[in-house]
Write an enzyme that holds these catalytic residues in place. Structure first.
Site, PDB file in Angstrom:
ATOM      1  N   ASP A   1      66.648  -6.516 -11.067  1.00  0.00           N
ATOM      2  CA  ASP A   1      65.702  -7.499 -10.509  1.00  0.00           C
ATOM      3  C   ASP A   1      66.343  -8.701  -9.809  1.00  0.00           C
ATOM      4  O   ASP A   1      65.669  -9.416  -9.071  1.00  0.00           O
ATOM      5  CB  ASP A   1      64.780  -8.022 -11.620  1.00  0.00           C
ATOM      6  CG  ASP A   1      63.891  -6.920 -12.170  1.00  0.00           C
ATOM      7  OD1 ASP A   1      63.603  -5.979 -11.414  1.00  0.00           O
ATOM      8  OD2 ASP A   1      63.513  -6.995 -13.354  1.00  0.00           O
TER       9      ASP A   1
ATOM     10  N   ARG B   1      58.326  -7.240 -11.140  1.00  0.00           N
ATOM     11  CA  ARG B   1      57.106  -7.749 -11.792  1.00  0.00           C
ATOM     12  C   ARG B   1      56.987  -9.258 -11.623  1.00  0.00           C
ATOM     13  O   ARG B   1      55.923  -9.785 -11.380  1.00  0.00           O
ATOM     14  CB  ARG B   1      57.137  -7.416 -13.292  1.00  0.00           C
ATOM     15  CG  ARG B   1      56.442  -6.130 -13.648  1.00  0.00           C
ATOM     16  CD  ARG B   1      56.189  -6.045 -15.138  1.00  0.00           C
ATOM     17  NE  ARG B   1      57.387  -6.305 -15.921  1.00  0.00           N
ATOM     18  CZ  ARG B   1      58.247  -5.369 -16.313  1.00  0.00           C
ATOM     19  NH1 ARG B   1      58.019  -4.118 -15.997  1.00  0.00           N
ATOM     20  NH2 ARG B   1      59.309  -5.677 -17.019  1.00  0.00           N
TER      21      ARG B   1
ATOM     22  N   ARG C   1      64.350  -0.619 -25.809  1.00  0.00           N
ATOM     23  CA  ARG C   1      63.655  -1.887 -26.056  1.00  0.00           C
ATOM     24  C   ARG C   1      63.304  -1.866 -27.543  1.00  0.00           C
ATOM     25  O   ARG C   1      62.771  -0.874 -28.045  1.00  0.00           O
ATOM     26  CB  ARG C   1      62.425  -2.008 -25.180  1.00  0.00           C
ATOM     27  CG  ARG C   1      62.792  -1.930 -23.682  1.00  0.00           C
ATOM     28  CD  ARG C   1      61.650  -2.293 -22.783  1.00  0.00           C
ATOM     29  NE  ARG C   1      61.857  -1.826 -21.424  1.00  0.00           N
ATOM     30  CZ  ARG C   1      62.357  -2.571 -20.437  1.00  0.00           C
ATOM     31  NH1 ARG C   1      62.722  -3.801 -20.651  1.00  0.00           N
ATOM     32  NH2 ARG C   1      62.502  -2.073 -19.227  1.00  0.00           N
TER      33      ARG C   1
ATOM     34  N   THR D   1      70.672  -6.051 -14.599  1.00  0.00           N
ATOM     35  CA  THR D   1      69.255  -5.795 -14.290  1.00  0.00           C
ATOM     36  C   THR D   1      69.127  -5.621 -12.778  1.00  0.00           C
ATOM     37  O   THR D   1      69.822  -6.301 -12.022  1.00  0.00           O
ATOM     38  CB  THR D   1      68.340  -6.953 -14.768  1.00  0.00           C
ATOM     39  OG1 THR D   1      67.039  -6.783 -14.196  1.00  0.00           O
ATOM     40  CG2 THR D   1      68.859  -8.322 -14.379  1.00  0.00           C
TER      41      THR D   1
ATOM     42  N   ASP E   1      66.935 -10.908 -18.906  1.00  0.00           N
ATOM     43  CA  ASP E   1      66.549 -12.139 -19.614  1.00  0.00           C
ATOM     44  C   ASP E   1      66.044 -11.870 -21.036  1.00  0.00           C
ATOM     45  O   ASP E   1      66.288 -12.663 -21.950  1.00  0.00           O
ATOM     46  CB  ASP E   1      65.551 -12.967 -18.806  1.00  0.00           C
ATOM     47  CG  ASP E   1      64.305 -12.190 -18.426  1.00  0.00           C
ATOM     48  OD1 ASP E   1      64.284 -10.961 -18.623  1.00  0.00           O
ATOM     49  OD2 ASP E   1      63.349 -12.816 -17.944  1.00  0.00           O
TER      50      ASP E   1
ATOM     51  N   GLY F   1      65.980  -2.776 -19.330  1.00  0.00           N
ATOM     52  CA  GLY F   1      65.957  -1.783 -18.248  1.00  0.00           C
ATOM     53  C   GLY F   1      67.373  -1.446 -17.824  1.00  0.00           C
ATOM     54  O   GLY F   1      68.197  -2.340 -17.674  1.00  0.00           O
TER      55      GLY F   1
ATOM     56  N   ASP G   1      66.964 -11.493 -11.051  1.00  0.00           N
ATOM     57  CA  ASP G   1      66.177 -12.687 -11.391  1.00  0.00           C
ATOM     58  C   ASP G   1      66.860 -13.579 -12.429  1.00  0.00           C
ATOM     59  O   ASP G   1      66.189 -14.330 -13.128  1.00  0.00           O
ATOM     60  CB  ASP G   1      64.782 -12.265 -11.905  1.00  0.00           C
ATOM     61  CG  ASP G   1      64.863 -11.348 -13.118  1.00  0.00           C
ATOM     62  OD1 ASP G   1      65.967 -10.884 -13.455  1.00  0.00           O
ATOM     63  OD2 ASP G   1      63.816 -11.102 -13.737  1.00  0.00           O
TER      64      ASP G   1
HETATM   65  P1  ATP Z   1      65.079  -6.025 -17.599  1.00  0.00           P
HETATM   66  O1  ATP Z   1      64.932  -7.383 -16.967  1.00  0.00           O
HETATM   67  O2  ATP Z   1      65.898  -5.105 -16.773  1.00  0.00           O
HETATM   68  O3  ATP Z   1      63.780  -5.430 -18.080  1.00  0.00           O
HETATM   69  P2  ATP Z   1      65.625  -7.196 -20.171  1.00  0.00           P
HETATM   70  O4  ATP Z   1      66.881  -7.449 -20.904  1.00  0.00           O
HETATM   71  O5  ATP Z   1      64.835  -8.396 -19.735  1.00  0.00           O
HETATM   72  O6  ATP Z   1      65.963  -6.249 -18.954  1.00  0.00           O
HETATM   73  P3  ATP Z   1      63.618  -6.629 -22.198  1.00  0.00           P
HETATM   74  O7  ATP Z   1      62.973  -5.355 -22.588  1.00  0.00           O
HETATM   75  O8  ATP Z   1      62.758  -7.762 -21.793  1.00  0.00           O
HETATM   76  O9  ATP Z   1      64.679  -6.256 -21.065  1.00  0.00           O
HETATM   77  O10 ATP Z   1      64.519  -7.132 -23.428  1.00  0.00           O
HETATM   78  C1  ATP Z   1      65.433  -6.250 -24.065  1.00  0.00           C
HETATM   79  C2  ATP Z   1      65.358  -6.386 -25.556  1.00  0.00           C
HETATM   80  O11 ATP Z   1      65.723  -7.722 -25.938  1.00  0.00           O
HETATM   81  C3  ATP Z   1      63.960  -6.218 -26.162  1.00  0.00           C
HETATM   82  O12 ATP Z   1      63.604  -4.866 -26.322  1.00  0.00           O
HETATM   83  C4  ATP Z   1      64.137  -6.913 -27.510  1.00  0.00           C
HETATM   84  O13 ATP Z   1      64.757  -6.060 -28.450  1.00  0.00           O
HETATM   85  C5  ATP Z   1      65.107  -8.052 -27.165  1.00  0.00           C
HETATM   86  N1  ATP Z   1      64.330  -9.299 -27.040  1.00  0.00           N
HETATM   87  C6  ATP Z   1      63.586  -9.705 -25.997  1.00  0.00           C
HETATM   88  N2  ATP Z   1      62.960 -10.868 -26.274  1.00  0.00           N
HETATM   89  C7  ATP Z   1      63.305 -11.185 -27.546  1.00  0.00           C
HETATM   90  C8  ATP Z   1      62.956 -12.250 -28.452  1.00  0.00           C
HETATM   91  N3  ATP Z   1      62.138 -13.231 -28.089  1.00  0.00           N
HETATM   92  N4  ATP Z   1      63.514 -12.236 -29.693  1.00  0.00           N
HETATM   93  C9  ATP Z   1      64.351 -11.254 -30.069  1.00  0.00           C
HETATM   94  N5  ATP Z   1      64.700 -10.219 -29.282  1.00  0.00           N
HETATM   95  C10 ATP Z   1      64.186 -10.176 -28.038  1.00  0.00           C
END
Ligand code: ATP
Length: 324
Positions: A128, A172, A72, A126, A103, A11, A130
Site C-alpha cells: 500500500d 482501502r 492475521r 506492504t 501498520d 498482507g 501507506d
Molecule cells: P497490510 O497493511 O498489508 O494489511 P498489516 O500489517 O497492516 O499489513 P493487519 O492485518 O492490519 O496487517 O495486521 C497484522 C496483524 O497485526 C493482525 O492480524 C494482528 O495480529 C496484529 N495487530 C494489528 N493490530 C493490533 C492491535 N491493536 N493489537 C495487537 N495486535 C495487533
C-alpha cells in the site's frame, strides 16, 4: 544480543522474501543465531519457530509471497495471546525481533514491546505504501507494475470497442497505487480515498469525450469515498444515460500481491532487512527501518502508525494536466 527472530505478518507483499533473506544473512554475518517465526503472530502464539541458516534463504530473492507465511491473528490482540507469544520467545531464548509488515503489524509490535520489552525493529512490508517513515514500502513497486501491465492490456480492448473501463486497484485507505497506475497507465481519472471524488466533473468530462477518443480508463482505489469501481460505474452510467457509451468494470484484486518482485523491491527489502538487524545490535527498538532519500532512517512505530503519509500534490496535479 545473541538470538533474534524474524517474521512476516499482515498482507503479504513481493519483496518480503528478499527482506527475510537479508535479515537472516546479516544476522549470521554478525555472529547471531536467527530464528524464523512462521505465520506471523499466529505462529508466535503457537510456538511455530525454527532456526534458520544461510541456505534456508537460498533461491528466494526472486519469489513473491513469503517463505515464512503470513497470517492475521485475532488472538494477538488479547493480553492472553501476547503472554503466550512471549513465553514461546523466552523458551527459544529470543532477545530481539524483526517484524516485517504494515501498520497493523507495527501496532501489535509496539504494544508487545511496551508490555514485555523485547526489542523490536520493523521493516515496511506492504504493497500500500501507506507507512510514514519510508519513501516506499516493500512490494509497492511490484504491485504498481503488475497493475499497470493489466491496465495496458485493458486499454487495448477498451480502444478496440470504444469502451469506458473502471479499473479497481488495491488501496482501502491510501491511493498511492491508484495514482501511480493512473499516471503510468494514462488514465483519464483517478479516484482515491484521500480526496473527495467529484462525480459531476467525471460525468461532464465523459459526456464530452473527444470525438477521436471514445475509450477511457478510470482507475479507482478500492476505498474511494464514492464506493468501489462497480458502485461508481453504476452512478456514472445512471447520470450519463447514453446508450452509445459502453461501460465495463475490472477489479484487479489479489493479482497485485503476487509475482516476482521488481529490482526496486528486492533492493529495498534487502536494505531494510540489513538495517533492522544492525539497528537491533545498535540498541534500537520500537521503530521501523525505512529508506528516505537513499538513506536508512529509523522512525518510531508511534510515528509510522500515527502520522499520515500524504499523496504528493505534484502527482495529483500531473494527473489533472495529463488527462485533458
Ligand atoms: P497490510 O497493511 O498489508 O494489511 P498489516 O500489517 O497492516 O499489513 P493487519 O492485518 O492490519 O496487517 O495486521 C497484522 C496483524 O497485526 C493482525 O492480524 C494482528 O495480529 C496484529 N495487530 C494489528 N493490530 C493490533 C492491535 N491493536 N493489537 C495487537 N495486535 C495487533
Amino acid at each position: 544480543m545473541k538470538k533474534i527472530a524474524v517474521f512476516t505478518s499482515g498482507g503479504d507483499s513481493p519483496g518480503m522474501n528478499a527482506c527475510v533473506r537479508a535479515v537472516v544473512r546479516t544476522a549470521i554475518y554478525k555472529g547471531l543465531d536467527v530464528y524464523g517465526i512462521y505465520r506471523g503472530y499466529e505462529g508466535m502464539i503457537e510456538g511455530d519457530i525454527k532456526k534458520l541458516y544461510s541456505h534456508s534463504v537460498s533461491n528466494i530473492i526472486q519469489r513473491g509471497g513469503t517463505i515464512l507465511k503470513s497470517a492475521r491473528s485475532m488472538e494477538f490482540k488479547t493480553p492472553e495471546g501476547r503472554k503466550q507469544a512471549y513465553d514461546n520467545l523466552v523458551a527459544n531464548g529470543i532477545e530481539g525481533i524483526v517484524a516485517i509488515g504494515g501498520d497493523g503489524t507495527f501496532t501489535g509490535a509496539k504494544i508487545f514491546q511496551e508490555e514485555y520489552g523485547i526489542p523490536t525493529v520493523g521493516c515496511p512490508g506492504t504493497i500500500d505504501n501507506d507507512l510514514y517513515g519510508t519513501d516506499y514500502t516493500i512490494g509497492f513497486d511490484t504491485a504498481v507494475n503488475t497493475a499497470l501491465e493489466a491496465i495496458d492490456k485493458i486499454r487495448d480492448t477498451a480502444a478496440a470497442h470504444d469502451r469506458i473501463f473502471f479499473i479497481e486497484v488495491m488501496g482501502r485507505d491510501a491511493g498511492f497505487i491508484a495514482v501511480d497506475c493512473g499516471i503510468g497507465g494514462g488514465a483519464e481519472f483517478v479516484m482515491v480515498p484521500e480526496t473527495k471524488t467529484d462525480l459531476n466533473k467525471v460525468v461532464k468530462s465523459m459526456k464530452n469525450l473527444r470525438k477521436n477518443k471514445s475509450s477511457s480508463i478510470v482507475v479507482v482505489a478500492e476505498g474511494d469515498d464514492e464506493g468501489n469501481a462497480e458502485v461508481i460505474m453504476n452512478k456514472v452510467k445512471e447520470r450519463i444515460k447514453d446508450e452509445n457509451k459502453d461501460f465495463k468494470v475490472t477489479t484487479l484484486g489479489h493479482i497485485q500481491r503476487g509475482g516476482s518482485p521488481t529490482a526496486r523491491d528486492r533492493v529495498l527489502g534487502s536494505l531494510c532487512g540489513m538495517a533492522a538487524v544492525e539497528g537491533l545490535l545498535d540498541g534500537k527498538m520500537n521503530c521501523m527501518a525505512g529508506v528516505m532519500n537513499q538513506q536508512i532512517v529509523y522512525t518510531p512505530f508511534a510515528d509510522c502508525i500515527g502520522k499520515e503519509k500524504l499523496l504528493s500534490n505534484e502527482h495529483l496535479k500531473l494527473m489533472e494536466i495529463l488527462s485533458i
